[in-house]
Design an enzyme around this catalytic site. Sequence first.
Site, short mmCIF file in Angstrom:
data_model
loop_
_atom_site.label_atom_id
_atom_site.label_comp_id
_atom_site.label_asym_id
_atom_site.label_seq_id
_atom_site.Cartn_x
_atom_site.Cartn_y
_atom_site.Cartn_z
N ASP A 31 3.21 11.94 8.35
CA ASP A 31 2.78 12.64 8.74
C ASP A 31 1.76 11.93 9.95
O ASP A 31 0.72 11.67 10.06
CB ASP A 31 0.93 12.73 7.53
CG ASP A 31 1.34 11.10 6.83
OD1 ASP A 31 1.93 10.58 7.28
OD2 ASP A 31 0.43 11.10 6.66
N HIS A 41 2.72 8.25 7.32
CA HIS A 41 4.04 7.80 6.13
C HIS A 41 5.77 8.39 6.95
O HIS A 41 5.76 9.11 7.45
CB HIS A 41 3.63 8.21 5.45
CG HIS A 41 1.99 8.47 4.71
ND1 HIS A 41 1.40 8.38 4.93
CD2 HIS A 41 1.93 6.69 3.88
CE1 HIS A 41 -0.05 7.90 4.29
NE2 HIS A 41 0.55 7.12 3.72
N SER A 51 1.00 -1.28 -0.11
CA SER A 51 -0.02 0.14 0.30
C SER A 51 0.74 1.38 0.27
O SER A 51 2.04 1.08 -0.37
CB SER A 51 -1.21 0.04 0.97
OG SER A 51 -0.31 -0.64 2.67
#
Length: 255
Positions: free
Chosen positions: A186, A189, A14
């Site tokens: 954040d 990530h 992902s």
Amino acid sequence: MVGPVRPQFVLFGSSIVQFSYSHLGWGSILSDLYARKADIVLRGYSGWNSRRAVKVLDEIFPKNATEQPSLIIVYFGGNDSLLPHPSGLGQHVPLQEYIENMRKIGTHLKSLSNMTRIIFLSAPSVNEAQIYGDSELVGQRLRTNESCRIYSEACLELCREMNIKAIDLWSALQKRDDWRDVCFTDGIHLTAEGSKIVAKEILKVIKEADWEPSLQSSSMPTEYGEDSPYDPIGPDGNTTINISNRTFYGTVQWK
């Protein structure tokens, strides 16, 4: 396909995979270290969970392909581990289904070739304070570090059962005392510092694995690595310098 044909290392997962070339990410580190030795192939899909991944296994990794990857690094779990939303929508996948999905992925990849090596990355830790700040996200705190831990441990246990190499990202990131401050862009990530940790863990597994042939960059042949009169001229003005193995990051920090 352009030639010559090199070994392929496929990164499948992902957003941790899709963004692995951002912010001096771990994908870009691997690409640099394996320049002229292996092609790093990015198959990252931001927002995906394991449920969606199993639906495309045959498309991304066809069993009848002429050439199969030498290494596949797989990451799913962070999105699966989100707490369920009252609407029933979203990325959450129940733990047992997640385990079975990862089992399907592992089984499929193992069937590709006897020479295809596999590494699973577990769900990493997250910094909840950075994710949410002073407000709720759409009224729900769906991503928690504790849930990531549970899914990480489930992935690691499955890998032990299936004899698949695995990296405990949840624990690896937290080895730094300041991990909350330096590892995330954040809260989820990875920054360059976070990616360095991931890259070092991957390279450690590759170094310690008893794979034959070895997939360590130092053990792999360099494409067109022979000395050439067209190389840069050396200090003596009479010889040339072979620079075919030089990289931007260098190799010392990754040993």
